[in-house]
Design a protein around this motif. Structure first.
Motif, PDB file in Angstrom:
ATOM      1  N   TYR A   1      44.582  41.579  46.871  1.00  0.00           N
ATOM      2  CA  TYR A   1      43.847  40.329  46.640  1.00  0.00           C
ATOM      3  C   TYR A   1      43.271  40.148  45.244  1.00  0.00           C
ATOM      4  O   TYR A   1      42.838  39.049  44.906  1.00  0.00           O
ATOM      5  CB  TYR A   1      42.724  40.183  47.682  1.00  0.00           C
ATOM      6  N   VAL A   2      43.225  41.219  44.441  1.00  0.00           N
ATOM      7  CA  VAL A   2      42.595  41.066  43.128  1.00  0.00           C
ATOM      8  C   VAL A   2      43.350  39.997  42.318  1.00  0.00           C
ATOM      9  O   VAL A   2      44.569  39.940  42.329  1.00  0.00           O
ATOM     10  CB  VAL A   2      42.522  42.426  42.377  1.00  0.00           C
ATOM     11  N   GLY A   3      42.595  39.116  41.701  1.00  0.00           N
ATOM     12  CA  GLY A   3      43.217  38.013  40.959  1.00  0.00           C
ATOM     13  C   GLY A   3      43.261  36.743  41.794  1.00  0.00           C
ATOM     14  O   GLY A   3      43.126  35.645  41.274  1.00  0.00           O
ATOM     15  N   ASP A   4      43.442  36.895  43.115  1.00  0.00           N
ATOM     16  CA  ASP A   4      43.452  35.723  44.010  1.00  0.00           C
ATOM     17  C   ASP A   4      42.062  35.428  44.560  1.00  0.00           C
ATOM     18  O   ASP A   4      41.706  34.276  44.780  1.00  0.00           O
ATOM     19  CB  ASP A   4      44.390  35.962  45.203  1.00  0.00           C
ATOM     20  N   LEU A   5      41.302  36.499  44.831  1.00  0.00           N
ATOM     21  CA  LEU A   5      39.940  36.349  45.337  1.00  0.00           C
ATOM     22  C   LEU A   5      39.012  37.156  44.429  1.00  0.00           C
ATOM     23  O   LEU A   5      39.416  38.204  43.918  1.00  0.00           O
ATOM     24  CB  LEU A   5      39.805  36.961  46.738  1.00  0.00           C
ATOM     25  N   PRO A   6      37.757  36.717  44.275  1.00  0.00           N
ATOM     26  CA  PRO A   6      36.782  37.600  43.626  1.00  0.00           C
ATOM     27  C   PRO A   6      36.630  38.864  44.486  1.00  0.00           C
ATOM     28  O   PRO A   6      36.730  38.786  45.715  1.00  0.00           O
ATOM     29  CB  PRO A   6      35.486  36.792  43.638  1.00  0.00           C
ATOM     30  N   VAL A   7      36.389  39.998  43.829  1.00  0.00           N
ATOM     31  CA  VAL A   7      36.250  41.267  44.543  1.00  0.00           C
ATOM     32  C   VAL A   7      34.921  41.907  44.151  1.00  0.00           C
ATOM     33  O   VAL A   7      34.600  41.994  42.957  1.00  0.00           O
ATOM     34  CB  VAL A   7      37.414  42.232  44.202  1.00  0.00           C
ATOM     35  N   ALA A   8      34.144  42.327  45.169  1.00  0.00           N
ATOM     36  CA  ALA A   8      32.875  43.010  44.912  1.00  0.00           C
ATOM     37  C   ALA A   8      32.850  44.326  45.682  1.00  0.00           C
ATOM     38  O   ALA A   8      33.570  44.489  46.679  1.00  0.00           O
ATOM     39  CB  ALA A   8      31.707  42.125  45.342  1.00  0.00           C
ATOM     40  N   GLY A   9      32.004  45.248  45.235  1.00  0.00           N
ATOM     41  CA  GLY A   9      31.886  46.523  45.947  1.00  0.00           C
ATOM     42  C   GLY A   9      30.557  47.183  45.675  1.00  0.00           C
ATOM     43  O   GLY A   9      29.978  47.007  44.593  1.00  0.00           O
ATOM     44  N   ILE A  10      30.085  47.909  46.677  1.00  0.00           N
ATOM     45  CA  ILE A  10      28.850  48.682  46.517  1.00  0.00           C
ATOM     46  C   ILE A  10      29.139  50.133  46.883  1.00  0.00           C
ATOM     47  O   ILE A  10      29.695  50.415  47.953  1.00  0.00           O
ATOM     48  CB  ILE A  10      27.718  48.120  47.414  1.00  0.00           C
ATOM     49  N   CYS A  11      28.759  51.031  46.001  1.00  0.00           N
ATOM     50  CA  CYS A  11      28.835  52.487  46.207  1.00  0.00           C
ATOM     51  C   CYS A  11      30.258  52.933  46.492  1.00  0.00           C
ATOM     52  O   CYS A  11      31.087  52.907  45.596  1.00  0.00           O
ATOM     53  CB  CYS A  11      27.831  52.921  47.269  1.00  0.00           C
TER      54      CYS A  11
ATOM     55  N   ASN B   1      35.314  43.096  35.698  1.00  0.00           N
ATOM     56  CA  ASN B   1      36.407  42.458  34.978  1.00  0.00           C
ATOM     57  C   ASN B   1      36.166  40.953  35.106  1.00  0.00           C
ATOM     58  O   ASN B   1      36.328  40.399  36.196  1.00  0.00           O
ATOM     59  CB  ASN B   1      37.771  42.851  35.551  1.00  0.00           C
ATOM     60  N   GLU B   2      35.743  40.338  34.013  1.00  0.00           N
ATOM     61  CA  GLU B   2      35.345  38.923  34.070  1.00  0.00           C
ATOM     62  C   GLU B   2      36.502  38.005  34.422  1.00  0.00           C
ATOM     63  O   GLU B   2      36.340  37.055  35.182  1.00  0.00           O
ATOM     64  CB  GLU B   2      34.752  38.496  32.730  1.00  0.00           C
ATOM     65  N   GLU B   3      37.680  38.301  33.866  1.00  0.00           N
ATOM     66  CA  GLU B   3      38.830  37.424  34.129  1.00  0.00           C
ATOM     67  C   GLU B   3      39.276  37.485  35.575  1.00  0.00           C
ATOM     68  O   GLU B   3      39.638  36.478  36.184  1.00  0.00           O
ATOM     69  CB  GLU B   3      40.009  37.838  33.255  1.00  0.00           C
ATOM     70  N   LEU B   4      39.253  38.693  36.112  1.00  0.00           N
ATOM     71  CA  LEU B   4      39.706  38.862  37.502  1.00  0.00           C
ATOM     72  C   LEU B   4      38.580  38.649  38.511  1.00  0.00           C
ATOM     73  O   LEU B   4      38.803  38.744  39.719  1.00  0.00           O
ATOM     74  CB  LEU B   4      40.305  40.268  37.702  1.00  0.00           C
TER      75      LEU B   4
END
Ligand SMILES: NC(=O)CC[C@H](N)C(=O)O
Length: 355
Positions: free
Chosen positions: A232-242, A313-316
């Motif tokens: 999904y990277v590039g198609d959706l914003p991706v976030a993560g914790i720890c 990654n600001e662009e992605l």
């Protein structure tokens, strides 16, 4: 005579007072948090570990369910210099062996010098040093718990209807309740999906954001979550914790490694490299991102040891944190992470999903 024995990987057997009987084993770690024992004990990231509190008195303000981060205690055993009756009662109800009246300062110093180590515990009237050593011999290393995600994740998707700020696919690798709450408070709707969800499972909830949660053990054992980031990277914003940060790094060409004794506590200083601002953070991890890879920039670092605390990654539209912005326990300095994450949804240039 003692009624509790703790066998350590360095060959020592420590005597203690037994508070909750039982035999068990796990990776011996410590937290320096002086409050927040209910939150720590219910944090799924402590699965397969034995938690030592460095603060000497634990349980002094009772036990309240409102502060739980999940529906059960996750460490296999608990160790403190002194536990109160309240907390012993709770540990007993949940069948979690517990010991106190030992020199926890010495234990913490040993872990700091020798690193997190395996341990075995035997507690109760029949406990013997030999029984503790048998437990130690049977103890696996954290990385060997290859399916640890199954022990902590939901089995089926669960939806928390919030508002319409964003539809979040939260991959539950052992998510703390406060992460879900932090998203709901900002009017997001949260679909909690199992740790081994497929790209099709994610597509089925039509999300605006892919969020990889915290979780126990070695991030390399969360290949399905890594595959989701990849998909999904590039198609959706991706976030993560720890663990989420670690999984994102592994998916995007970076690497993770085991730390000597990790970061566990509520006063870990983190510097934002752009603003220079230092915030106090809550942490609980034993692995770290070694190489971020070509696609991610390290935007925040730990002031004590320089390890990566934030990747972007600001662009992605990728943003992750190694610490716990949701706090619980701990300082609220970095709650704005959730605003930054949800801002990615409004700035996302991909075709909006229809409801
Ligand atoms: N709190 C977490 O998500 C922990 C991440 C990972 N299990 C580690 O120990 O580093």
């Amino acid at each position: 005579m003692s009624d509790a024995y703790l066998a350590l990987e360095d060959g020592r057997v420590v005597e203690a007072r037994g508070r909750v009987p039982g035999r068990t084993r796990g990776e011996l770690v410590f937290t320096t948090a002086y409050t927040g024992y209910e939150e720590s004990l219910t944090d799924p990231s402590y699965e397969e570990q034995v938690l030592t509190f460095s603060y000497p008195l634990i349980g002094n303000y009772g036990v309240r369910e409102e502060r739980f981060e999940s529906d059960r205690i996750h460490p296999r055993a608990a160790i403190a210099r002194e536990f109160t009756e309240d907390i012993v009662e709770w540990l007993d109800e949940e069948g979690i062996p517990a010991i106190d009246h030992l020199d926890t300062r010495d234990l913490v110093t040993s872990i700091r010098e020798e690193g997190a180590m395996k341990c075995g515990l035997a507690v109760g009237p029949d406990a013997t040093p030999e029984a503790a050593k048998e437990e130690l011999d049977a103890c696996k290393g954290m990385s060997e718990h290859t399916d640890i995600g199954a022990q902590v994740s939901v089995d089926e998707p669960v939806v928390y209807e919030g508002g319409s700020t964003a539809t979040v696919a939260l991959i539950d690798c052992g998510a703390k309740g406060s992460i879900i709450d932090s998203l709901l408070e900002r009017d997001a709707t949260v679909h909690v999906l199992p740790y081994d969800a497929t790209p099709e499972d994610v597509a089925a909830v039509d999300p605006d954001l892919l969020f990889i949660s915290n979780g126990p053990g070695d991030p390399e054992n969360f290949e399905a979550a890594e595959a989701l980031v990849d998909a999904y990277v590039g198609d959706l914003p991706v976030a993560g914790i720890c663990l989420g940060q670690q999984v994102v790094a592994n998916a995007l060409g970076g690497s993770t490694e085991k730390m000597a004794f990790g970061h566990r506590g509520v006063n870990q200083p983190v510097r934002d490299l752009d603003s220079g601002r230092v915030v106090m953070t809550t942490q609980n991890h034993g692995y770290t991102v070694g190489e971020p890879g070509d696609q991610l920039n390290v935007t925040q670092v730990n002031v004590n040891d320089g390890t990566a605390e934030g990747l972007e990654n600001e662009e992605l539209n990728v943003i992750t944190r190694q610490y716990h912005p949701e706090a619980n326990p701990g300082p609220h300095d970095s709650l704005d992470f959730f605003d930054d994450v949800l801002d990615l949804v409004s700035t996302d240039t991909t075709v909006a999903t229809s409801d």
